[in-house]
Design a protein around this motif. Structure first.
Motif, PDB file in Angstrom:
ATOM      1  N   GLY A 152       4.047   5.129   0.433  1.00  0.00           N
ATOM      2  CA  GLY A 152       1.622   5.436   0.165  1.00  0.00           C
ATOM      3  C   GLY A 152       0.975   5.229   2.001  1.00  0.00           C
ATOM      4  N   LEU A 153       1.778   6.203   2.637  1.00  0.00           N
ATOM      5  CA  LEU A 153       1.715   6.576   3.804  1.00  0.00           C
ATOM      6  C   LEU A 153       0.610   7.670   4.903  1.00  0.00           C
ATOM      7  N   VAL A 154       0.486   8.507   3.777  1.00  0.00           N
ATOM      8  CA  VAL A 154      -0.407   9.994   3.936  1.00  0.00           C
ATOM      9  C   VAL A 154      -1.255   9.795   4.208  1.00  0.00           C
ATOM     10  N   ASP A 155      -2.668   8.921   3.713  1.00  0.00           N
ATOM     11  CA  ASP A 155      -3.701   8.673   4.094  1.00  0.00           C
ATOM     12  C   ASP A 155      -3.370   8.077   6.218  1.00  0.00           C
ATOM     13  N   THR A 156      -2.925   7.156   6.067  1.00  0.00           N
ATOM     14  CA  THR A 156      -2.430   6.433   7.746  1.00  0.00           C
ATOM     15  C   THR A 156      -2.117   7.501   8.712  1.00  0.00           C
ATOM     16  N   LEU A 157      -1.091   8.479   7.912  1.00  0.00           N
ATOM     17  CA  LEU A 157      -0.582   9.598   9.129  1.00  0.00           C
ATOM     18  C   LEU A 157      -2.020  10.652   8.795  1.00  0.00           C
ATOM     19  N   LYS A 158      -3.109  10.842   8.451  1.00  0.00           N
ATOM     20  CA  LYS A 158      -3.804  11.527   8.194  1.00  0.00           C
ATOM     21  C   LYS A 158      -4.722  11.009   8.895  1.00  0.00           C
ATOM     22  N   SER A 159      -4.793   9.807   8.776  1.00  0.00           N
ATOM     23  CA  SER A 159      -6.078   9.517  10.437  1.00  0.00           C
ATOM     24  C   SER A 159      -6.058   9.883  11.190  1.00  0.00           C
ATOM     25  N   ASP A 160      -6.824   9.359  12.393  1.00  0.00           N
ATOM     26  CA  ASP A 160      -7.242   9.791  13.604  1.00  0.00           C
ATOM     27  C   ASP A 160      -6.431   9.581  14.501  1.00  0.00           C
ATOM     28  N   GLY A 161      -5.450   8.268  14.282  1.00  0.00           N
ATOM     29  CA  GLY A 161      -4.434   8.083  15.398  1.00  0.00           C
ATOM     30  C   GLY A 161      -4.950   7.912  17.073  1.00  0.00           C
ATOM     31  N   PRO A 162      -3.710   8.648  18.067  1.00  0.00           N
ATOM     32  CA  PRO A 162      -2.980   9.488  18.161  1.00  0.00           C
ATOM     33  C   PRO A 162      -1.869   8.769  17.444  1.00  0.00           C
ATOM     34  N   PHE A 163      -0.782   9.453  17.022  1.00  0.00           N
ATOM     35  CA  PHE A 163       0.691   8.626  17.081  1.00  0.00           C
ATOM     36  C   PHE A 163       2.138   9.477  17.197  1.00  0.00           C
ATOM     37  N   THR A 164       2.735   9.247  17.859  1.00  0.00           N
ATOM     38  CA  THR A 164       3.780   9.420  17.900  1.00  0.00           C
ATOM     39  C   THR A 164       5.033   9.266  17.048  1.00  0.00           C
ATOM     40  N   VAL A 165       5.208  10.476  16.341  1.00  0.00           N
ATOM     41  CA  VAL A 165       6.378  10.211  15.243  1.00  0.00           C
ATOM     42  C   VAL A 165       7.841  10.958  15.274  1.00  0.00           C
ATOM     43  N   PHE A 166       8.958  10.349  15.450  1.00  0.00           N
ATOM     44  CA  PHE A 166       9.979  10.503  15.548  1.00  0.00           C
ATOM     45  C   PHE A 166      10.075  11.505  13.492  1.00  0.00           C
ATOM     46  N   ALA A 167      10.178  12.525  13.098  1.00  0.00           N
ATOM     47  CA  ALA A 167      10.786  12.409  11.810  1.00  0.00           C
ATOM     48  C   ALA A 167      11.909  13.345  11.860  1.00  0.00           C
ATOM     49  N   PRO A 168      12.781  12.232  10.857  1.00  0.00           N
ATOM     50  CA  PRO A 168      14.214  12.902  10.725  1.00  0.00           C
ATOM     51  C   PRO A 168      14.137  14.299   9.915  1.00  0.00           C
ATOM     52  N   THR A 169      15.242  15.076   9.545  1.00  0.00           N
ATOM     53  CA  THR A 169      15.212  16.155   8.735  1.00  0.00           C
ATOM     54  C   THR A 169      15.764  15.637   7.725  1.00  0.00           C
ATOM     55  N   ASN A 170      15.873  16.532   6.946  1.00  0.00           N
ATOM     56  CA  ASN A 170      16.576  16.680   5.679  1.00  0.00           C
ATOM     57  C   ASN A 170      17.447  16.358   5.682  1.00  0.00           C
ATOM     58  N   ASP A 171      18.189  16.989   6.491  1.00  0.00           N
ATOM     59  CA  ASP A 171      19.800  16.537   7.106  1.00  0.00           C
ATOM     60  C   ASP A 171      20.490  15.376   7.128  1.00  0.00           C
ATOM     61  N   ALA A 172      19.046  14.547   8.592  1.00  0.00           N
ATOM     62  CA  ALA A 172      19.377  12.946   8.317  1.00  0.00           C
ATOM     63  C   ALA A 172      19.148  12.504   7.754  1.00  0.00           C
ATOM     64  N   PHE A 173      18.628  12.440   6.971  1.00  0.00           N
ATOM     65  CA  PHE A 173      18.316  11.452   5.440  1.00  0.00           C
ATOM     66  C   PHE A 173      19.492  11.876   4.704  1.00  0.00           C
ATOM     67  N   ALA A 174      20.087  12.904   4.350  1.00  0.00           N
ATOM     68  CA  ALA A 174      21.320  12.816   3.508  1.00  0.00           C
ATOM     69  C   ALA A 174      22.960  12.850   4.550  1.00  0.00           C
ATOM     70  N   ALA A 175      22.923  12.365   5.468  1.00  0.00           N
ATOM     71  CA  ALA A 175      23.698  11.302   6.035  1.00  0.00           C
ATOM     72  C   ALA A 175      23.610   9.886   6.580  1.00  0.00           C
ATOM     73  N   LEU A 176      22.865   9.505   4.927  1.00  0.00           N
ATOM     74  CA  LEU A 176      22.547   8.065   4.627  1.00  0.00           C
ATOM     75  C   LEU A 176      23.454   7.894   3.697  1.00  0.00           C
ATOM     76  N   PRO A 177      24.164   6.820   3.713  1.00  0.00           N
ATOM     77  CA  PRO A 177      25.146   6.695   2.838  1.00  0.00           C
ATOM     78  C   PRO A 177      24.479   7.358   0.668  1.00  0.00           C
ATOM     79  N   ALA A 178      25.411   7.198   0.274  1.00  0.00           N
ATOM     80  CA  ALA A 178      24.855   8.454  -0.836  1.00  0.00           C
ATOM     81  C   ALA A 178      24.316   6.942  -1.599  1.00  0.00           C
ATOM     82  N   GLY A 179      22.713   7.551  -2.238  1.00  0.00           N
ATOM     83  CA  GLY A 179      22.117   7.145  -3.134  1.00  0.00           C
ATOM     84  C   GLY A 179      20.778   6.040  -2.639  1.00  0.00           C
ATOM     85  N   THR A 180      21.187   5.608  -0.843  1.00  0.00           N
ATOM     86  CA  THR A 180      20.227   5.391  -0.315  1.00  0.00           C
ATOM     87  C   THR A 180      18.804   5.965  -0.128  1.00  0.00           C
ATOM     88  N   VAL A 181      18.754   7.538  -0.480  1.00  0.00           N
ATOM     89  CA  VAL A 181      17.245   7.595  -0.285  1.00  0.00           C
ATOM     90  C   VAL A 181      17.057   7.534  -1.778  1.00  0.00           C
TER      91      VAL A 181
END
Length: 169
Positions: free
Chosen positions: A53-82
């Motif tokens: 439920g963070l879409v509206d927050t990250l679409k707001s004025d900010g400014p923000f700095t986001v460290f954005a993990p890639t799909n591969d980063a999420f895939a490296a988590l233990p199986a079933g975590t995501v």
């Protein structure tokens, strides 16, 4: 007749593409969510942001700095975590993890090169941003993640692509 129709159609399509390209440049970059959603490498991150439920927050004025993990980063988590984190009953834990990837204010890589900083996240805990040349080379690191692409400028902040999911302690 067919050649003339084809030529007119091709010219109209080219003109439409040119106008659309100019319009998007005039509008400037999209916001953080729009930029992430337009890149297939962030589909897991976008799904997580939606589930939390963070879409509206990250679409707001900010400014923000986001460290954005890639799909591969999420895939490296233990199986079933995501899959587990995306369940409605785990929304609070997912929100905690995602907000640990966000800083208040726009921080670009040139502001951290040569520095090692402990920086507060929106989640409340600090991350270590290390822009010093060291055993990991000259790139910027956030905790134990490498920044693989820096300074993707959005209308409401900046995105830095990272190769690992950051987990709060």
């Amino acid at each position: 007749m067919n050649r003339r129709f084809f030529a007119k159609t091709a010219a109209a399509v080219a003109l439409s593409a040119l106008v659309a390209g100019c319009a998007s440049q005039a509008d400037g970059p999209g916001d953080i969510v729009d930029i992430a959603a337009s890149n297939d490498d962030f589909s897991t991150l976008v799904a997580a942001v939606q589930a939390a439920g963070l879409v509206d927050t990250l679409k707001s004025d900010g400014p923000f700095t986001v460290f954005a993990p890639t799909n591969d980063a999420f895939a490296a988590l233990p199986a079933g975590t995501v899959e587990s984190l995306l369940l409605p009953e785990n929304k609070d834990k997912l929100t905690e993890i995602l907000t640990y990837h966000v800083l208040s204010g726009a921080v670009t890589s040139d502001q951290v090169l040569g520095e090692r900083l402990s920086v507060p996240t929106v989640q409340g805990q600090n991350v270590i941003v290390d822009g010093r040349v060291g055993k990991y080379g000259s790139g910027v690191r956030v905790n134990d993640a490498n920044v693989t692409a820096a300074d993707i400028i959005a209308s409401n902040g900046v995105i830095h692509v990272i190769d690992k999911v950051l987990l709060p302690k």
